[in-house]
Design a protein around this motif. Structure first.
Motif, mmCIF file in Angstrom:
data_model
loop_
_atom_site.group_PDB
_atom_site.id
_atom_site.type_symbol
_atom_site.label_atom_id
_atom_site.label_comp_id
_atom_site.label_asym_id
_atom_site.label_seq_id
_atom_site.Cartn_x
_atom_site.Cartn_y
_atom_site.Cartn_z
ATOM 1 N N UNK A 66 -2.075 2.630 4.055
ATOM 2 C CA UNK A 66 -1.333 2.925 2.832
ATOM 3 C C UNK A 66 -1.301 1.698 1.909
ATOM 4 N N UNK A 67 -1.196 0.511 2.521
ATOM 5 C CA UNK A 67 -1.183 -0.722 1.722
ATOM 6 C C UNK A 67 -2.541 -1.006 1.079
ATOM 7 N N UNK A 68 -3.542 -0.231 1.456
ATOM 8 C CA UNK A 68 -4.860 -0.387 0.839
ATOM 9 C C UNK A 68 -5.827 -1.203 1.691
ATOM 10 N N UNK A 121 5.467 1.771 -4.261
ATOM 11 C CA UNK A 121 4.004 1.837 -4.192
ATOM 12 C C UNK A 121 3.484 0.545 -3.559
ATOM 13 N N UNK A 122 2.234 0.572 -3.082
ATOM 14 C CA UNK A 122 1.644 -0.665 -2.557
ATOM 15 C C UNK A 122 1.661 -1.788 -3.604
ATOM 16 N N UNK A 123 1.460 -1.429 -4.857
ATOM 17 C CA UNK A 123 1.463 -2.467 -5.904
ATOM 18 C C UNK A 123 2.840 -3.123 -5.994
ATOM 19 N N UNK A 124 3.893 -2.316 -5.851
ATOM 20 C CA UNK A 124 5.252 -2.878 -5.902
ATOM 21 C C UNK A 124 5.535 -3.766 -4.688
ATOM 22 N N UNK A 125 4.985 -3.376 -3.549
ATOM 23 C CA UNK A 125 5.145 -4.225 -2.351
ATOM 24 C C UNK A 125 4.500 -5.583 -2.603
#
Ligand code: GLU
Ligand code: ZN
Length: 294
Positions: free
Chosen positions: A63-65, A279-283
């Motif tokens: 999920x984190x990419x 979202x992953x971007x926010x993480x």
């Protein structure tokens, strides 16, 4: 030489923000150097490892990419390798059996004349109760059902030069570059660590060193809390004739109150943030990290 990094979670709890930071860092480093990012499941502790945690961790990482090549190495498949390495060390007189319980160790380490027990990377520094006198190392077959400790004095005699490695992050004192320990400090602050526990047949330290070598890992990004453990790993690499990767000790991710994140801190679990709609971007933003490399 291919640049190879890895993330090596233990499936004993959820992936939290600190783990995500390590994993993202290892992944981004590999991508920026045209290298390879590997995943390894550190499940030697079969009493605490759970398939559900492993599934959740893999799911969170994807999920984190992040992506990684299959098959994923798992430590529970490699018990023979660990036991072979123990045999080698045993035959060279570098190990001795230890029958002390945790309570024994605590009691003899805090005997009145000794002052407060010293804490090393594995807890109380072993006071040496079972250590054989020099030249009287046990001979014969390696005992199977007892803890085996590394005799650091014997390791020093075998290696000679003090262990050193290259740091591209920072030591807890902020040092970068060539980091060298001295043997005195190793004896006092680390001591004769257990390389095998009776119920486990190996240890974190031994397995991690053999696995990093087997996976040809050239760069190990890990939290600053493992800085002292790295010295143990370099000593084992010298004893087992394995290459030493570059290490990158990174800052620890702390919670709002500046406390270190414990594994059990479910509030910081990535799965919680996912449920809350992040979202992953926010993480990445929370972790102060650049956006995913393309
Ligand atoms: N399994 C270890 C952990 O989760 C790996 C750390 C490392 O060796 O870098 O802390
Ligand atoms: Zn003992």
């Amino acid at each position: 030489m291919t640049f190879i990094t890895r993330f090596a979670p233990s499936p004993t709890g959820p992936l939290h923000l600190g783990h995500a930071y390590s994993a993202l860092l290892a992944h981004d480093m590999a991508r920026s150097k045209d290298g390879v990012f590997l995943l390894r499941i550190e499940d030697i502790d079969q009493t605490r490892s759970r398939p559900e945690w492993e599934a959740q961790i893999l799911n969170d990482l994807a999920w984190l990419g992040l992506n990684w090549p299959a098959p994923v190495m798992r430590q529970s498949d490699r018990m023979q390798t660990y036991s072979d390495a123990l045999q080698t060390l045993w035959q060279r007189g570098l190990l001795y059996p230890c029958t002390c319980t945790r309570r024994d160790v605590a009691a003899s380490a805090s005997a009145p004349q000794e002052g407060a027990p010293l804490l090393g990377p594995d807890g109380i520094v072993y006071p040496g109760t079972c250590r054989p006198a020099p030249g009287t190392q046990p001979k014969g077959p390696m005992p199977a059902d007892t803890a085996l400790r590394l005799d650091m004095r014997a390791a020093e005699r075998a290696i000679g030069a003090p262990p050193h490695f290259t740091e591209t992050g920072a030591s807890p004192k902020g040092e970068t570059g060539r980091i060298q320990s001295d043997w005195e400090q190793v004896r006092q602050g680390i001591g004769d660590i257990a390389l095998a526990r009776s119920a486990m047949g190996t240890s974190y330290h031994l397995s991690v060193v053999l696995d990093d070598a087997a996976q040809s890992v050239t760069m190990v990004p890990r939290g600053a809390d493992l800085f002292e453990a790295t010295t143990i790993h370099v000593i084992l690499q010298r004893l087992l004739d394995l290459p030493t990767p570059v290490y990158h000790h990174h800052r620890l991710i702390r919670d709002g109150e500046g406390k270190r994140l414990a594994k059990r801190d479910d509030a910081r679990a990535i799965s919680r943030y996912r449920q809350d709609g992040l979202t992953p971007a926010l993480i990445r933003e929370m972790l102060d990290m650049p956006h995913a490399p393309s």
